[in-house]
Design an enzyme around this catalytic site. Structure first.
Site, PDB file in Angstrom:
ATOM      1  N   HIS A 133       0.810  -1.214   0.000  1.00 26.88           N
ATOM      2  CA  HIS A 133       0.000   0.000   0.000  1.00 26.88           C
ATOM      3  C   HIS A 133       0.845   1.267   0.000  1.00 26.88           C
ATOM      4  O   HIS A 133       0.398   2.309  -0.491  1.00 26.88           O
ATOM      5  CB  HIS A 133      -0.952  -0.009   1.193  1.00 26.88           C
ATOM      6  CG  HIS A 133      -2.128  -0.915   1.019  1.00 26.88           C
ATOM      7  ND1 HIS A 133      -3.248  -0.567   0.295  1.00 26.88           N
ATOM      8  CD2 HIS A 133      -2.359  -2.168   1.482  1.00 26.88           C
ATOM      9  CE1 HIS A 133      -4.117  -1.557   0.317  1.00 26.88           C
ATOM     10  NE2 HIS A 133      -3.607  -2.553   1.035  1.00 26.88           N
ATOM     11  N   ASP A 140      -7.689  -2.096  -1.768  1.00 21.82           N
ATOM     12  CA  ASP A 140      -8.649  -2.960  -1.084  1.00 21.82           C
ATOM     13  C   ASP A 140     -10.043  -2.499  -1.507  1.00 21.82           C
ATOM     14  O   ASP A 140     -10.344  -1.302  -1.434  1.00 21.82           O
ATOM     15  CB  ASP A 140      -8.509  -2.847   0.433  1.00 21.82           C
ATOM     16  CG  ASP A 140      -7.159  -3.321   0.929  1.00 21.82           C
ATOM     17  OD1 ASP A 140      -6.558  -4.190   0.276  1.00 21.82           O
ATOM     18  OD2 ASP A 140      -6.703  -2.819   1.983  1.00 21.82           O
ATOM     19  N   GLU A 203      -6.717 -12.705   1.204  1.00 19.95           N
ATOM     20  CA  GLU A 203      -7.653 -11.599   1.365  1.00 19.95           C
ATOM     21  C   GLU A 203      -8.449 -11.383   0.078  1.00 19.95           C
ATOM     22  O   GLU A 203      -7.894 -10.928  -0.925  1.00 19.95           O
ATOM     23  CB  GLU A 203      -6.903 -10.311   1.733  1.00 19.95           C
ATOM     24  CG  GLU A 203      -6.129 -10.422   3.032  1.00 19.95           C
ATOM     25  CD  GLU A 203      -5.278  -9.203   3.346  1.00 19.95           C
ATOM     26  OE1 GLU A 203      -4.766  -9.122   4.473  1.00 19.95           O
ATOM     27  OE2 GLU A 203      -5.127  -8.327   2.462  1.00 19.95           O
ATOM     28  N   HIS A 206      -8.082  -7.739  -1.603  1.00 19.08           N
ATOM     29  CA  HIS A 206      -6.785  -7.090  -1.848  1.00 19.08           C
ATOM     30  C   HIS A 206      -6.223  -7.419  -3.243  1.00 19.08           C
ATOM     31  O   HIS A 206      -5.993  -8.585  -3.566  1.00 19.08           O
ATOM     32  CB  HIS A 206      -5.787  -7.536  -0.778  1.00 19.08           C
ATOM     33  CG  HIS A 206      -4.437  -6.910  -0.906  1.00 19.08           C
ATOM     34  ND1 HIS A 206      -4.058  -5.813  -0.169  1.00 19.08           N
ATOM     35  CD2 HIS A 206      -3.381  -7.211  -1.697  1.00 19.08           C
ATOM     36  CE1 HIS A 206      -2.820  -5.473  -0.490  1.00 19.08           C
ATOM     37  NE2 HIS A 206      -2.389  -6.313  -1.423  1.00 19.08           N
TER      38      HIS A 206
END
Length: 236
Positions: A133, A140, A203, A206
């Site tokens: 990030h 996300d 995830e 993501h």
């Protein structure tokens, strides 16, 4: 719209990563990027220090995100939960999850670090080896339809096996609700991958482009180093 199963992805974190060749792309604010994209800054609403109401991504990532959004059915849009993330926010998330593990009874430091590595990247100010990030190349997100956010099986930042992208692919006898969740995850996965993104398999929310993880999965060169702060010169 029917999509094929989400394929198995192997852990790539120990694979060789080529050095970043920074492309110098500016950041783009997402709230006005496309009518098919909305921003819900999850960490801002949770009160984390250093967060803001806008979400930013590198220009190339933002354009691919807009392209993915155009593949959604009419009346649907992508909801961005987080994009570029400062060191301050990353450190706060890392420590928050660390404390939650301790509160759950995990006391061995090696075991704590192992669990942390599955879900929260270690904060760093090394722009040559940034957390995803920090580079502006990770996003996300989820999908909203006419009746609200689609059911994805867990909340954002759920750190259990239910959050693994393929979890609902592997159920031997899924219920009707579980089939809906599976198909919703397939929709998100395939429109993002078709736009050039890679997914982090632990995830469902993501996705990355141009990052070090993306480079390992695609056998390409990472093109986004870290951005330590957002200022006028780095925003387009």
């Amino acid at each position: 719209m029917n999509y094929p199963p989400i394929p198995v992805k192997h852990d790539d974190r120990t694979a060789f990563t080529p050095p970043v060749i920074e492309c110098g792309e500016a950041m783009v604010a997402l709230s006005t990027l496309s009518p098919r994209i909305s921003v819900y800054p999850a960490y801002y609403h949770l009160g984390y220090a250093g967060t803001q109401t806008e979400a930013f991504l590198r220009k190339g990532v933002a354009h691919r995100l807009a392209s993915a959004a155009e593949q959604l059915p009419a009346g649907y849009q992508l909801v961005v939960l987080d994009g570029w993330r400062s060191y301050e926010v990353q450190a706060s998330l890392y420590e928050g999850f660390r404390q939650s593990l301790i509160a759950q009874g995990l006391t061995d430091e090696e075991a704590i670090i192992h669990e942390l590595s599955k879900f929260v990247a270690k904060p760093t100010m090394d722009i040559e080896k940034p957390s995803p990030h920090l580079s502006g190349g990770a996003v996300d997100l989820t999908i909203a339809g006419p009746d609200g956010w689609l059911e994805m099986g867990t909340d954002f930042d759920d750190f259990t096996e239910l959050a693994m992208t393929r979890h609902f692919e592997e159920l031997p006898e899924p219920t009707e609700k579980e089939l809906v969740i599976r198909n919703n995850r397939r929709l998100l996965y395939h429109i993002m991958v078709d736009a050039g993104f890679t997914n982090y398999s632990n995830e469902w929310w993501h996705y990355e482009y141009g990052t070090r993880s993306w480079a390992r999965q695609t056998d390409q060169q990472p093109i986004y180093g870290g951005i330590l702060e957002i200022h006028e010169k780095c925003v387009e």
